[in-house]
Scaffold this motif. Structure first.
Motif, mmCIF file in Angstrom:
data_model
loop_
_atom_site.group_PDB
_atom_site.id
_atom_site.type_symbol
_atom_site.label_atom_id
_atom_site.label_comp_id
_atom_site.label_asym_id
_atom_site.label_seq_id
_atom_site.Cartn_x
_atom_site.Cartn_y
_atom_site.Cartn_z
ATOM 1 N N THR A 101 -68.267 -43.296 22.980
ATOM 2 C CA THR A 101 -68.368 -44.908 21.967
ATOM 3 C C THR A 101 -68.416 -45.062 23.183
ATOM 4 O O THR A 101 -67.418 -45.704 24.135
ATOM 5 C CB THR A 101 -67.581 -45.235 21.246
ATOM 6 O OG1 THR A 101 -67.881 -43.851 20.199
ATOM 7 C CG2 THR A 101 -67.247 -46.215 20.077
ATOM 8 N N PHE A 102 -68.591 -46.969 23.364
ATOM 9 C CA PHE A 102 -68.943 -48.195 24.943
ATOM 10 C C PHE A 102 -69.024 -48.955 23.470
ATOM 11 O O PHE A 102 -68.901 -49.444 22.800
ATOM 12 C CB PHE A 102 -70.050 -48.199 24.946
ATOM 13 C CG PHE A 102 -70.508 -46.866 25.839
ATOM 14 C CD1 PHE A 102 -69.869 -46.880 27.513
ATOM 15 C CD2 PHE A 102 -71.589 -46.181 25.918
ATOM 16 C CE1 PHE A 102 -70.712 -45.513 27.966
ATOM 17 C CE2 PHE A 102 -71.638 -44.628 25.837
ATOM 18 C CZ PHE A 102 -71.088 -44.788 27.563
ATOM 19 N N LEU A 103 -67.248 -50.046 24.013
ATOM 20 C CA LEU A 103 -67.007 -50.963 23.226
ATOM 21 C C LEU A 103 -66.967 -52.034 24.494
ATOM 22 O O LEU A 103 -67.597 -51.980 25.622
ATOM 23 C CB LEU A 103 -65.733 -51.045 23.210
ATOM 24 C CG LEU A 103 -64.578 -49.200 22.623
ATOM 25 C CD1 LEU A 103 -63.544 -49.711 22.326
ATOM 26 C CD2 LEU A 103 -65.336 -50.060 20.844
ATOM 27 N N LYS A 104 -67.226 -53.151 23.775
ATOM 28 C CA LYS A 104 -66.670 -54.314 24.763
ATOM 29 C C LYS A 104 -65.993 -55.365 24.929
ATOM 30 O O LYS A 104 -65.613 -55.836 23.611
ATOM 31 C CB LYS A 104 -68.330 -55.222 24.847
ATOM 32 C CG LYS A 104 -68.751 -56.340 25.933
ATOM 33 C CD LYS A 104 -69.016 -56.058 27.059
ATOM 34 C CE LYS A 104 -69.631 -56.810 27.482
ATOM 35 N NZ LYS A 104 -69.483 -56.309 28.754
ATOM 36 N N ARG A 105 -65.261 -55.960 25.965
ATOM 37 C CA ARG A 105 -63.966 -56.702 25.616
ATOM 38 C C ARG A 105 -64.126 -57.578 26.753
ATOM 39 O O ARG A 105 -64.475 -57.812 27.588
ATOM 40 C CB ARG A 105 -62.872 -55.739 25.686
ATOM 41 C CG ARG A 105 -62.664 -54.531 24.887
ATOM 42 C CD ARG A 105 -61.922 -55.095 23.369
ATOM 43 N NE ARG A 105 -61.999 -54.025 22.493
ATOM 44 C CZ ARG A 105 -63.025 -53.954 21.512
ATOM 45 N NH1 ARG A 105 -64.086 -54.475 21.014
ATOM 46 N NH2 ARG A 105 -62.892 -53.205 20.479
ATOM 47 N N ILE A 106 -63.202 -58.852 26.601
ATOM 48 C CA ILE A 106 -63.575 -60.128 27.241
ATOM 49 C C ILE A 106 -61.281 -59.758 28.288
ATOM 50 O O ILE A 106 -61.193 -59.184 28.214
ATOM 51 C CB ILE A 106 -62.346 -60.818 26.899
ATOM 52 C CG1 ILE A 106 -63.654 -61.522 25.526
ATOM 53 C CG2 ILE A 106 -62.310 -62.403 27.137
ATOM 54 C CD1 ILE A 106 -63.258 -62.813 24.770
ATOM 55 N N SER A 107 -62.292 -60.057 29.476
ATOM 56 C CA SER A 107 -61.719 -58.898 30.403
ATOM 57 C C SER A 107 -59.988 -59.084 30.031
ATOM 58 O O SER A 107 -59.802 -60.480 29.949
ATOM 59 C CB SER A 107 -61.818 -59.510 31.578
ATOM 60 O OG SER A 107 -60.924 -58.543 33.109
ATOM 61 N N GLY A 108 -58.702 -58.156 29.852
ATOM 62 C CA GLY A 108 -57.103 -58.915 30.051
ATOM 63 C C GLY A 108 -56.922 -58.752 28.628
ATOM 64 O O GLY A 108 -56.084 -59.154 28.113
ATOM 65 N N THR A 109 -58.700 -58.605 28.043
ATOM 66 C CA THR A 109 -57.831 -58.885 26.126
ATOM 67 C C THR A 109 -58.112 -57.728 25.457
ATOM 68 O O THR A 109 -58.676 -56.863 26.062
ATOM 69 C CB THR A 109 -58.371 -60.298 25.551
ATOM 70 O OG1 THR A 109 -59.241 -59.784 25.521
ATOM 71 C CG2 THR A 109 -58.770 -61.154 26.432
ATOM 72 N N SER A 110 -57.994 -57.671 24.467
ATOM 73 C CA SER A 110 -58.291 -56.538 23.251
ATOM 74 C C SER A 110 -59.866 -57.368 22.900
ATOM 75 O O SER A 110 -59.641 -57.290 21.689
ATOM 76 C CB SER A 110 -56.793 -56.021 22.251
ATOM 77 O OG SER A 110 -55.912 -56.915 21.797
ATOM 78 N N ASN A 154 -65.767 -58.068 31.147
ATOM 79 C CA ASN A 154 -66.044 -58.869 31.569
ATOM 80 C C ASN A 154 -65.455 -60.288 31.857
ATOM 81 O O ASN A 154 -64.430 -60.381 30.157
ATOM 82 C CB ASN A 154 -67.759 -59.377 30.886
ATOM 83 C CG ASN A 154 -68.753 -58.505 30.701
ATOM 84 O OD1 ASN A 154 -68.503 -57.732 30.386
ATOM 85 N ND2 ASN A 154 -69.144 -58.531 32.123
ATOM 86 N N VAL A 155 -65.969 -60.480 32.426
ATOM 87 C CA VAL A 155 -65.014 -62.300 32.613
ATOM 88 C C VAL A 155 -65.923 -63.043 32.377
ATOM 89 O O VAL A 155 -67.195 -63.303 32.706
ATOM 90 C CB VAL A 155 -64.104 -62.332 35.118
ATOM 91 C CG1 VAL A 155 -63.257 -63.077 34.614
ATOM 92 C CG2 VAL A 155 -64.207 -60.487 34.809
#
Length: 185
Positions: free
Chosen positions: A35-44, A130-131
């Protein structure tokens, strides 16, 4: 694409009558999945708008490209082999990062286990981060001295705008997550 359990099961068979003395045994194989998840860097915080592509590198065949939703992008029942993955689309307003945060490899063994970063399990999760893009605009007079209280406006082709005014104690504005479709005016 199925995980082969290693837990042994046993039954007793009477050597004379060949009858089984203890009920039925049901073995259910489960599919492997990554499973691939996508988050804002440094956060959940979940980040929408990304797509991931998984390719079987043994056959140079794209398995699939999926959008990463809040539940992730799940690739299930992968056959034994070597694979690569890549973030094929980065959400607007975010920088495309490089290295292990954007691409990677994994393998699936004949036992159905997925090996990623040296660890083999039936279920794997990869979090791509991603930043937000950030840039700073500074307004200066002809002599190079900063000018305070300047308003900057970005206009979208559909005429919506994003405005930021510098505050009195600094001569610049920092912009985060400006979408690529905006233009300076």
């Amino acid at each position: 694409g199925y995980y082969v359990p290693t837990t042994s099961r046993s039954i007793t068979v009477n050597s004379t009558t060949h009858a089984v003395s203890s009920g039925n045994i049901t073995i259910t194989n489960q599919k492997n999945n990554i499973t691939f998840l996508k988050r804002i860097s440094g956060t959940s915080t979940f980040l929408a708008g990304a797509y991931v592509t998984v390719t079987n590198t043994d056959t140079d065949t794209v398995v699939d490209t999926k959008e990463i939703t809040s539940a992730g992008a799940v690739f299930e029942g992968l056959a034994a082999g070597n694979y690569s993955w890549s973030e094929s689309t980065t959400p607007e307003g975010y920088l495309t990062t490089s290295g292990t945060n954007r691409t990677g490899t994994f393998s699936v063994g004949s036992d159905g286990l997925i090996t990623l970063n040296g660890t083999a399990t039936r279920v794997k999760t990869v979090t791509i981060q991603n930043v937000p893009n950030t840039f700073t605009i500074t307004k200066q007079d002809a002599s190079g001295d900063p000018i305070q209280g300047v308003t900057f406006r970005f206009t979208n082709p559909d005429s919506t705008t994003y405005t930021r005014t510098t505050i009195s104690n600094r001569s610049y504005s920092r912009f985060n997550q400006i979408l690529r479709r905006y233009r300076r005016s």
